[in-house]
Design a protein around this motif. Structure first.
Motif, PDB file in Angstrom:
ATOM      1  N   LEU A 182      -1.472 -15.412 -34.741  1.00 37.26           N
ATOM      2  CA  LEU A 182      -2.242 -16.379 -33.962  1.00 37.26           C
ATOM      3  C   LEU A 182      -1.681 -16.552 -32.552  1.00 37.26           C
ATOM      4  O   LEU A 182      -2.430 -16.691 -31.594  1.00 37.26           O
ATOM      5  N   GLY A 183      -0.352 -16.523 -32.435  1.00 37.17           N
ATOM      6  CA  GLY A 183       0.267 -16.801 -31.143  1.00 37.17           C
ATOM      7  C   GLY A 183       0.280 -15.636 -30.177  1.00 37.17           C
ATOM      8  O   GLY A 183       0.415 -15.822 -28.959  1.00 37.17           O
ATOM      9  N   LEU A 187       2.482   2.401 -29.404  1.00 34.58           N
ATOM     10  CA  LEU A 187       3.638   1.499 -29.424  1.00 34.58           C
ATOM     11  C   LEU A 187       3.464   0.412 -30.484  1.00 34.58           C
ATOM     12  O   LEU A 187       4.396   0.095 -31.239  1.00 34.58           O
ATOM     13  N   SER A 188       2.274  -0.171 -30.549  1.00 34.34           N
ATOM     14  CA  SER A 188       2.040  -1.240 -31.530  1.00 34.34           C
ATOM     15  C   SER A 188       2.020  -0.686 -32.950  1.00 34.34           C
ATOM     16  O   SER A 188       2.517  -1.321 -33.882  1.00 34.34           O
ATOM     17  N   ILE A 222      11.815 -11.220 -40.209  1.00 30.08           N
ATOM     18  CA  ILE A 222      11.783 -10.282 -39.082  1.00 30.08           C
ATOM     19  C   ILE A 222      10.754  -9.180 -39.330  1.00 30.08           C
ATOM     20  O   ILE A 222       9.977  -8.809 -38.444  1.00 30.08           O
ATOM     21  N   SER A 223      10.728  -8.652 -40.545  1.00 33.65           N
ATOM     22  CA  SER A 223       9.770  -7.590 -40.860  1.00 33.65           C
ATOM     23  C   SER A 223       8.336  -8.103 -40.793  1.00 33.65           C
ATOM     24  O   SER A 223       7.447  -7.421 -40.264  1.00 33.65           O
ATOM     25  N   LEU A 224       8.093  -9.306 -41.296  1.00 35.11           N
ATOM     26  CA  LEU A 224       6.756  -9.893 -41.215  1.00 35.11           C
ATOM     27  C   LEU A 224       6.319 -10.065 -39.759  1.00 35.11           C
ATOM     28  O   LEU A 224       5.172  -9.773 -39.396  1.00 35.11           O
ATOM     29  N   ALA A 271       3.096  -8.479 -35.142  1.00 30.24           N
ATOM     30  CA  ALA A 271       2.996  -8.220 -33.702  1.00 30.24           C
ATOM     31  C   ALA A 271       2.322  -6.878 -33.443  1.00 30.24           C
ATOM     32  O   ALA A 271       1.449  -6.751 -32.572  1.00 30.24           O
ATOM     33  N   GLY A 272       2.731  -5.869 -34.211  1.00 28.26           N
ATOM     34  CA  GLY A 272       2.105  -4.562 -34.048  1.00 28.26           C
ATOM     35  C   GLY A 272       0.644  -4.577 -34.432  1.00 28.26           C
ATOM     36  O   GLY A 272      -0.210  -4.017 -33.730  1.00 28.26           O
ATOM     37  N   LEU A 273       0.340  -5.243 -35.545  1.00 32.73           N
ATOM     38  CA  LEU A 273      -1.050  -5.313 -36.014  1.00 32.73           C
ATOM     39  C   LEU A 273      -1.939  -6.025 -35.009  1.00 32.73           C
ATOM     40  O   LEU A 273      -3.092  -5.632 -34.794  1.00 32.73           O
TER      41      LEU A 273
END
Length: 508
Positions: free
Chosen positions: A337-338, A358-359, A383-385, A390-392
């Motif tokens: 969301l952010g 990159l993403s 961190i993994s989530l 962020a990539g998604l």
């Protein structure tokens, strides 16, 4: 890295059309249309997330079996995934706006019918009709959002806005569903689709112009190809569920997988020989299209697999109650969301092509972090989530834009449908890999609350194997996508194939 352009507008990618004086020059100018398109994505994301909370209540009220409850959600997903390609092809022939408006009316009627449901079979039938309506509206909404603007910046911003609205629905769905169930019957959760469909209808009807006949085509529909494509996707969506429910030792999931592979082979052969194929395979071979689909597949695989693994780990291995486990998924929700306001500046800084790979790479790195370090504490899980989310958030937008940029103007709807279908199938495979490995490694009842130390070790081993397997598959997809992206940037076959690929497409 910007998309390649074709000089001849009649055969160019949709992204290559020159600016039009009638096209909106800002998001505000297209506010009504964006409201309608956002409402469609809100329905797609809100629907299953809000309904899952009500499944126990639905089971008691309708005296539904476990299998019946599975099909309440599964029937929608299978029909939706199976028919997207067909309706994408229909929309490119008869009008994206027209098909979407028909689908929205169908959605509203089906949602209203929920008020009269008295058995599980009736509810499943309603869900099937809603799946048909979703297949008619969702891919077309991406195509219309893309075609609404003439610049890549506005397209990225518009699709980011639309997806943000959908993600809000996904995030708040379970909470809203729980609150509604405390004061109202479960039918209200589906009746809420009626005002959403009405808002979408008004936005599309009055905010988007009629389809230009020059942007459609009149090729006959490849009925055999449509049947084979639909059957292949349905088999591919059902097989992972069977692996999870029946286990790898059962013949049924393997039979369904075999049917999916056989269907895919038959579909490819049909599309290579048909005079008017449902899906021209030469278009998929374009670097922009194939790379975008690879990135979307990697993201779908990683996101679904990670969400499934983390949910099981928090509740079963670490003993977190459901409410705390839901809070444990907050890093993913917060980032999804952010990160919206940062997508367009990032894309403008690095370009569409580079932003895509990159993403997508961030998604793979996040999954790898979980595979290697996820057992050492929640901080690594968080961190993994966050990395995957962020990539998604970026790849979900830019990969779809690249796919549409790489297609002719009269193939954008089926391109959007193909992109969504790839994500649906990849997500199902991500969950199936984890479920199959767990069934093979873990001895005993997974839902038992009294695990012995050996079972805890087995569970962690299964999760590690699953996460590493998904990481390798996702990394291979991203690597291949990067190679294709570089080919597109070097002036690959997107332009060269332009004239060839118009054969059999009908007159513009």
């Amino acid at each position: 890295m910007s998309a390649q352009r074709h000089p001849d507008e009649t055969i160019t990618a949709a992204g290559g059309a020159p600016a039009s004086a009638s096209s909106p020059t800002s998001l505000r100018a297209a506010g009504l249309a964006l409201a309608g398109l956002s409402a469609i994505f809100l329905f797609e994301m809100l629907d299953n997330s809000i309904l899952n909370v009500a499944l126990p209540t639905i089971g008691r009220d309708l005296h539904a079996s476990t299998t019946g409850l599975q099909w309440v959600t599964g029937s929608y997903a299978v029909v939706f995934g199976g028919l997207m390609l067909v309706f994408g092809a229909v929309a490119d022939r008869f009008g994206r706006r027209r098909i979407m408006l028909i689908g929205l009316v169908l959605l509203g009627v089906a949602s209203l019918a929920t008020a009269f449901v008295t058995t599980a079979d009736q509810l499943i039938a309603v869900r099937v009709v809603m799946g048909i309506a979703a297949a008619m509206t969702t891919p077309g909404s991406m195509a219309l959002a893309f075609r609404l603007f003439d610049t890549e910046s506005l397209r990225v911003r518009a699709i980011t806005l639309i997806s943000t609205v959908g993600l809000v629905g996904l995030a708040v769905g379970p909470t809203v569903g729980g609150l509604v169930l405390a004061i109202a019957p479960w039918q209200v959760l589906l009746l809420v689709n009626v005002p959403i469909a009405a808002l979408a209808f008004v936005g599309i009807r009055f905010g988007i112009a009629r389809d230009d006949a020059a942007d459609l085509h009149r090729d006959p529909i490849d009925v055999a190809g449509a049947a084979l494509g639909t059957a292949t996707i349905v088999f591919a969506l059902v097989a992972p569920t069977l692996f999870v429910n029946e286990g790898a030792g059962s013949w049924l999931p393997w039979a369904m997988t075999t049917a999916a592979v056989a269907g895919a082979i038959a579909f490819v052969r049909r599309e290579r020989t048909a005079r008017h194929p449902l899906l021209d395979l030469k278009l998929i071979a374009r670097p922009l299209v194939s790379s975008g689909l690879a990135f979307k597949a990697a993201a779908g695989l990683a996101t679904a697999g990670l969400g499934y693994m983390v949910t099981l780990q928090l509740q079963l291995a670490w003993g977190w109650p459901p409410a705390l486990a839901a809070l444990g998924m907050l890093p993913q929700v917060v980032v999804l969301l952010g990160a919206g306001p940062f997508v367009n500046p990032f894309v403008e800084r690095v370009g569409l092509g580079r932003a895509a790979w990159l993403s997508a790479s961030a998604v793979v790195i996040g999954l790898a972090v979980y595979a290697v370090l996820g057992s050492f504490g929640y901080a690594w899980v968080a961190i993994s989530l966050a990395l995957v989310a962020a990539g998604l958030r970026v790849v979900g937008v830019v990969a779809a834009v690249n796919v549409l940029n790489g297609l002719p103007k009269n193939r954008t709807s089926i391109g959007a449908a193909l992109s969504d279908s790839v994500t649906e199938v990849a997500s199902a495979i991500g969950v199936a890999v984890t479920g199959t490995v767990l069934a093979a490694v873990f001895v005993g009842t997974l839902a038992s609350t009294n695990w012995v130390p050996a079972q805890t070790a087995q569970f962690q081993q299964a999760i590690t194997i699953s996460a590493l397997s998904l990481t390798v598959i996702a990394a291979a997809l991203v690597g291949w996508g990067i190679v294709r992206t570089r080919r597109a940037g070097a002036g690959g076959d997107d332009a060269a194939n332009g004239a060839v690929e118009t054969r059999g497409m009908g007159q513009e």
